[in-house]
Design an enzyme around this catalytic site. Structure first.
Site, PDB file in Angstrom:
ATOM      1  N   GLU A  74       8.578  10.580 -12.430  1.00 24.14           N
ATOM      2  CA  GLU A  74       9.252  10.213 -11.260  1.00 24.14           C
ATOM      3  C   GLU A  74      10.701  11.017 -11.205  1.00 24.14           C
ATOM      4  O   GLU A  74      11.108  11.346 -10.495  1.00 24.14           O
ATOM      5  CB  GLU A  74       9.664   8.938 -11.634  1.00 24.14           C
ATOM      6  N   HIS A  84       8.220   4.420 -19.292  1.00 21.98           N
ATOM      7  CA  HIS A  84       9.298   3.617 -19.061  1.00 21.98           C
ATOM      8  C   HIS A  84       9.155   2.393 -19.772  1.00 21.98           C
ATOM      9  O   HIS A  84       8.361   1.623 -19.788  1.00 21.98           O
ATOM     10  CB  HIS A  84       9.579   3.028 -17.448  1.00 21.98           C
ATOM     11  N   HIS A 106       5.378   1.066 -19.320  1.00 19.94           N
ATOM     12  CA  HIS A 106       4.499   1.348 -18.452  1.00 19.94           C
ATOM     13  C   HIS A 106       4.538   2.965 -18.174  1.00 19.94           C
ATOM     14  O   HIS A 106       5.596   3.470 -18.447  1.00 19.94           O
ATOM     15  CB  HIS A 106       4.384   0.657 -17.026  1.00 19.94           C
ATOM     16  N   HIS A 135       3.855   6.475 -15.225  1.00 21.41           N
ATOM     17  CA  HIS A 135       3.773   7.151 -14.011  1.00 21.41           C
ATOM     18  C   HIS A 135       2.912   8.652 -14.353  1.00 21.41           C
ATOM     19  O   HIS A 135       3.656   9.162 -15.190  1.00 21.41           O
ATOM     20  CB  HIS A 135       4.865   7.168 -13.098  1.00 21.41           C
ATOM     21  N   THR A 145      11.928   1.538  -9.552  1.00 21.26           N
ATOM     22  CA  THR A 145      11.363   2.393  -9.025  1.00 21.26           C
ATOM     23  C   THR A 145      10.072   2.003  -8.112  1.00 21.26           C
ATOM     24  O   THR A 145       9.432   2.837  -7.557  1.00 21.26           O
ATOM     25  CB  THR A 145      10.985   3.872  -9.840  1.00 21.26           C
ATOM     26  N   THR A 146       9.863   0.739  -8.071  1.00 19.45           N
ATOM     27  CA  THR A 146       8.681   0.272  -7.385  1.00 19.45           C
ATOM     28  C   THR A 146       9.390  -1.031  -6.471  1.00 19.45           C
ATOM     29  O   THR A 146      10.396  -1.418  -7.140  1.00 19.45           O
ATOM     30  CB  THR A 146       7.897  -0.424  -8.276  1.00 19.45           C
ATOM     31  N   HIS A 179      -1.047  -0.545 -10.296  1.00 17.96           N
ATOM     32  CA  HIS A 179      -0.268   0.338  -9.911  1.00 17.96           C
ATOM     33  C   HIS A 179      -0.097   1.337 -11.089  1.00 17.96           C
ATOM     34  O   HIS A 179       0.590   2.366 -11.200  1.00 17.96           O
ATOM     35  CB  HIS A 179       1.336  -0.113  -9.415  1.00 17.96           C
TER      36      HIS A 179
HETATM   37 ZN    ZN Z   1       8.350   2.880 -14.139  1.00 18.34          ZN
END
Ligand code: ZN
Ligand code: NAG
Ligand code: NAG
Length: 294
Positions: A131, A144, A119, A121, A227-228, A92
């Site tokens: 995000e 993040h 990690h 995005h 957010t996941t 992901h």
């Molecule tokens: Zn994140």
């Protein structure tokens, strides 16, 4: 007596089957960002994803964000000693595990929070990818840095508490030359092209990949969620306004990662791995300083 026992057994069976069906459905669901595994389907399998305090959000116009001077700045200790030690492709995102005892505190956080991983995005193109958005504006990437509250002992315990996690969010902005600090670990990306792969990095300081003197910067604060999936509402968000600079060429290296394992028959790049913004639902968004030049 006889029939009572039977009814009871039947309802037990139904109950057990119900649980089984539910857990099978959940296990068979591999969440993702596209098609019928995408964000609009998450809540069918993860109840919290339909919650009222979800992340990310669109941070309102500066003028409309409440100034809360008492928040002050986030402080850290041991951050300089934190080492980036494992890079991994989790299918992901690109996740970076860190080692070393380091905490953030202050900044209105209710306690000490221990750093555990970070990690990213990103978007397929640079007009999107973050995000959080700032008054509707998206950035090409967001990082993040995840911490859990020390007194809860582990991230799993912390996920069960409304103040369990503190996540620092940093936006990226494209410049026409490489960020030399990122070059160091981007060199390692060839070892984590496929989902499930990981590699040790040579020790690299966490502070090298954050903006300069990040502790003295302006940020936005609100209460939200992962957010996941499972979208747990356990996160105190701190989203910084000053971006980290990166080149288009460096961003392209993130976009080349695959969301599939090496043995797969088909491959897809990890791209647009961001969740769309969620309704604010009367939550407060605060800022710690009134004005700050970038
Ligand atoms: Zn994140
Ligand atoms: C977040 O939730 C805590 C606990 O309910 C509350 O004290 C705090 O004021 C909230 N923060 C914001 C920014 O609303
Ligand atoms: C905030 C939160 O998620 N609390 C839950 C922690 O776990 C207990 C027991 O499983 C639940 O009842 C709480 O709702």
């Amino acid at each position: 007596m006889h029939s009572y026992a039977r009814v009871n057994m039947e309802s037990t069976l139904f109950f057990v089957l119900g649980i089984l069906r539910f857990s099978l459905a959940t296990e068979n669901f591999h969440w993702g960002y596209h098609g019928d595994s995408g964000p609009s389907y998450w809540s069918q399998h993860f109840e919290s994803c339909a919650g009222k305090w979800q992340s990310p959000i669109d941070i309102p116009r500066e003028e409309d964000v409440e100034y809360a001077g008492h928040l002050g700045f986030v402080e850290s200790y041991g951050y300089d000693d934190v080492r980036v030690h494992t890079l991994k492709n989790n299918g992901h995102s690109l996740q970076v595990d860190v080692s070393g005892d380091s905490y953030i505190l202050g900044g209105g956080l209710p306690g000490l929070y221990k750093v555990t991983q970070l990690h990213f995005h990103w978007g397929r193109t640079s007009d999107r990818g973050s995000e959080h958005t700032f008054d509707g504006t998206a950035f090409p990437m967001e990082m993040h840095v995840v911490h859990y509250k020390k007194e809860y002992g582990s991230i799993n315990e912390a996920l069960n508490k409304s103040d369990g996690l503190a996540v620092l969010g940093f936006m990226f902005k494209v410049i026409p030359f490489d960020n030399v600090f990122y070059e160091k670990f981007l060199k390692k990306l060839s070892a984590v092209q496929y989902s499930g792969e990981s590699t040790d990095t040579w020790p690299m300081r966490l502070t090298d990949i954050l903006p300069n003197s990040w502790q003295n910067l302006k940020y936005f604060r609100y209460n939200g969620s992962l957010t996941t999936p499972p979208c747990t509402e356990a996160v105190i968000w701190t989203v910084f306004t000053r971006p980290i600079y990166i080149s288009e060429k460096q961003l392209r290296q993130f976009r080349k990662l695959y969301s599939n394992e090496k043995s797969s028959e088909t491959y897809e790049h990890i791209s647009d791995n961001y969740r769309p913004v969620q309704p604010l639902n009367n939550r407060r968004v605060l800022k710690n300083v009134r004005f700050q030049l970038l």
